[in-house]
Design a protein around this motif. Structure first.
Motif: not given
Length: 145
Positions: A41-45, A71, A63, A66-68, A61, A47
């Motif tokens: 995933n990416t941070l802007n993926d 991890d 999410l 936009d908060i992980l 992970r 949730q």
């Protein structure tokens, strides 16, 4: 140490184990798909929960907004499988508890018991992992009936 599966093989493994709990959930009138995404995933993926494999091992992970939140990395196939299925198992147990709540009883009694039943259907080692978690939770926050 055993070989690290690639992400697709990991997904197939986790789904094959998760399907063992489905008939037990269905007996309780609960249908709970496994909502874990098996990809990086990416941070802007979107949730959700993500599992994937790379040269470092297995990644888990979470999410949200936009908060992980998680991890985690492991080389243990059992541990990543547990992490990947635990959310759906907990959701199913929470639904069961809400339908079967006993007034005056700590809701976790039914919920933890049902989680263990579903996890035992998948494999004893997964129920044992949950029992360790519950023991730690209950040391800090005992049942309140």
């Amino acid at each position: 140490m055993s070989e690290i599966f690639d992400t697709k093989t990991l997904e197939n493994h986790v789904l094959s184990l998760y399907t063992r709990a489905v008939p037990v959930m269905n007996e309780d009138g609960i249908s709970m798909p496994l909502n874990t995404f098996f990809r990086k995933n990416t941070l802007n993926d979107i949730q959700g929960e993500f599992c994937f494999a790379d040269e470092d091992g297995y990644h888990y992970r979470v999410l949200e907004r936009d908060i992980l939140y998680n991890d985690d990395i492991t080389k243990s196939l059992s541990k990543i499988t547990y992490w990947a299925i635990k959310g759906a198992i907990s959701d199913a147990a929470a639904i069961y508890e809400a339908k079967n709540r006993i007034l005056g009883q700590d809701f976790r009694r039914i919920m933890f018991s049902k989680e263990l039943q579903y996890l035992n259907a998948i494999g004893k080692e997964y129920a044992e992992m949950a029992e360790l978690e519950y023991d730690n939770i209950l040391k800090v926050n005992p049942f309140r009936d």
